[in-house]
Design an enzyme around this catalytic site. Structure first.
Site, PDB file in Angstrom:
ATOM      1  N   SER A 198       7.253  -6.730  -6.036  1.00 39.65           N
ATOM      2  CA  SER A 198       9.429  -5.808  -6.217  1.00 39.65           C
ATOM      3  C   SER A 198       8.421  -4.392  -5.778  1.00 39.65           C
ATOM      4  O   SER A 198       8.585  -3.239  -4.263  1.00 39.65           O
ATOM      5  CB  SER A 198       9.576  -5.124  -7.013  1.00 39.65           C
ATOM      6  N   ASP A 224       2.803   1.088  -9.054  1.00 41.36           N
ATOM      7  CA  ASP A 224       2.791   0.538  -8.674  1.00 41.36           C
ATOM      8  C   ASP A 224       3.251   0.811  -7.479  1.00 41.36           C
ATOM      9  O   ASP A 224       2.198   0.188  -6.275  1.00 41.36           O
ATOM     10  CB  ASP A 224       3.804  -0.963  -9.144  1.00 41.36           C
TER      11      ASP A 224
HETATM   12  O1  PMV Z   1       3.005  -6.923 -15.525  1.00 37.04           O
HETATM   13  P1  PMV Z   1       3.896  -5.441 -14.636  1.00 37.04           P
HETATM   14  O2  PMV Z   1       2.881  -5.681 -13.621  1.00 37.04           O
HETATM   15  O3  PMV Z   1       4.497  -4.978 -15.023  1.00 37.04           O
HETATM   16  O4  PMV Z   1       2.842  -4.211 -15.953  1.00 37.04           O
HETATM   17  C1  PMV Z   1       2.795  -3.749 -16.930  1.00 37.04           C
HETATM   18  C2  PMV Z   1       2.201  -2.687 -17.211  1.00 37.04           C
HETATM   19  C3  PMV Z   1       2.991  -2.366 -18.537  1.00 37.04           C
HETATM   20  O5  PMV Z   1       1.687  -1.123 -19.407  1.00 37.04           O
HETATM   21  C4  PMV Z   1       2.335  -3.124 -19.179  1.00 37.04           C
HETATM   22  C5  PMV Z   1       3.957  -0.956 -18.775  1.00 37.04           C
HETATM   23  C6  PMV Z   1       3.806  -0.737 -17.499  1.00 37.04           C
HETATM   24  O6  PMV Z   1       5.136   0.242 -18.048  1.00 37.04           O
HETATM   25  O7  PMV Z   1       3.106   0.364 -17.243  1.00 37.04           O
END
Ligand code: PMV
Length: 399
Positions: free
Chosen positions: A147, A201
């Site tokens: 995303s 991200d």
């Molecule tokens: O699975 P993903 O890429 O959405 O990663 C989540 C990462 C967490 O640390 C578990 C949550 C966050 O918001 O950082």
């Protein structure tokens, strides 16, 4: 786009969390890097007076007359605050344009596009039209930043289309400032999609390379970062990130004396990773990263976010001496395995075959792919080409 430029190929990488998932929610350090797997966006300007949004990965193919896409609100009102805190009548209008779009992933993608379109659009002749088509080599919803790389591509496409940044932004003298602009709008699109994302991200997808990140602070590029080969395994077990995050928080509240030191250890793993890259000794780096991968996974297991499928991936790869950890939220989703330079291709193929026989999808890719980029295309490379080209061909044309 500037005059004469009718087509462009925009691409942005996916991301992988190397260390620190879950702990990052509690203000511990995390390390993430971009991937060789990317989302590709074909942008074509035309004189149809229409806008077509074609997102085959989420089964979207919508066309609107641009004369119909009008809102009774100024850009500043729309852009101020959280994108979803917009007036109800505007939300209703967005819903109308989305039509029968049912699934959550579809709704979020179209909503992110419409929001950015209204924030970024400028006056154009009535004949002005455009088509946006995307194709991703990333699995959707598996924690590999599909995303965010979509959000980065869409924000870049609209910024280029409405002349906020030049198509050659990534090679321009003002590269950093253009990337900051892309990142700002990619974050807005991520807010539309995820509500309250950390911003990690979209930063990785925009800037590429590897970053360390602590919640509430600006990310820091990893000093001495060098690319590594990875095997990514998608267990295809669905999971809810928010439920897993809530589970860790509940454990922390119930057993603070146990959980706090685990989170502290994960913080130290991320710090140690940053130091290992800084020292830049390739041999000891691989060895140290393998140790850190192993320890981080075990700590995540203790937090309750592993899953039978992820343990299976670890045992299959472990038979060949390959170290693996879960990446992202866990509870299924993806695992990452470090492939050292001295692991031969036959061994990697064998590991991938064994994982495939368990019903998992494997992706061999490198860590630290370049950030968002745009290239002008000639007439022969059209939308049909985007849909049919293989991964290597796409990579060759995109960077
Ligand atoms: O699975 P993903 O890429 O959405 O990663 C989540 C990462 C967490 O640390 C578990 C949550 C966050 O918001 O950082």
């Amino acid at each position: 786009m500037t005059q004469g430029i009718k087509r462009a190929l925009i691409s942005a990488p996916g991301k992988v969390i190397l260390f620190g998932e879950h702990a990052v929610v509690h203000k511990k350090l995390a390390v993430a890097a971009s991937l060789g797997l990317r989302t590709y966006l074909h942008l074509e300007e035309n004189d149809t007076g229409k806008c077509r949004l074609h997102l085959p990965d989420v089964d979207i193919d919508l066309t609107w007359a641009l004369s119909d896409l009008t809102l009774d609100v100024d850009r500043v009102t729309l852009e101020t605050g959280h994108p979803m805190d917009i007036p109800e009548e505007i939300k209703k209008q967005f819903e109308k344009w989305m039509g029968v779009t049912q699934r959550e992933a579809q709704r979020q993608a179209v909503l992110a596009f419409l929001y950015l379109f209204f924030v970024l659009k400028t006056d154009k002749p009535t004949s002005f039209g455009f088509t946006i088509s995307t194709r991703s080599t990333l699995p959707v919803g598996a924690g590999l930043g599909s995303s965010a790389s979509f959000a980065t591509c869409i924000s870049t496409a609209l910024l280029v289309l409405f002349h906020h940044i030049p198509v050659g932004f990534a090679q321009s003298e003002k590269r950093e400032s253009h990337l900051d602009t892309v990142n700002r709008y990619a974050y807005k699109a991520e807010q539309v999609i995820h509500g309250n994302p950390s911003g990690l991200d979209n930063s990785v997808c925009t800037f590429g390379g590897a970053l360390s990140f602590r919640r509430g602070e600006r990310f820091v590029p990893l000093e001495g970062f060098q690319s590594l080969q990875l095997l990514l395994t998608n267990t295809k077990v669905p999971r809810s990130t928010s439920a897993l995050v809530a589970g860790v928080t509940a454990k922390k509240e119930k057993y603070p004396q146990v959980i706090d030191p685990i989170l502290e250890s994960i913080d130290n793993i991320s710090l140690r990773c940053c130091e290992a890259f800084k020292r830049s000794n390739k041999d000891s780096l691989a060895e140290e990263l393998e140790d850190l991968v192993d320890m981080n996974h075990c700590l995540l297991h203790a937090l309750g976010v592993s899953h039978g499928s992820l343990e299976k991936v670890r045992s299959v790869t472990g038979e060949y001496g390959v170290k693996t950890k879960l990446t992202g939220a866990g509870g299924g989703g993806c695992a990452l395995s470090i492939i050292r330079d001295d692991v031969n291709v036959e061994t990697t193929n064998l590991v991938a075959q064994k994982l495939a026989a368990e019903g998992f999808d494997c992706y061999r890719t490198s860590l630290g792919g370049s950030g968002v980029n745009a290239v002008v295309l000639d007439n022969s490379l059209d939308q049909a080409w985007l849909m049919s080209a293989d991964r290597e061909t796409l990579e060759m044309h995109a960077t």
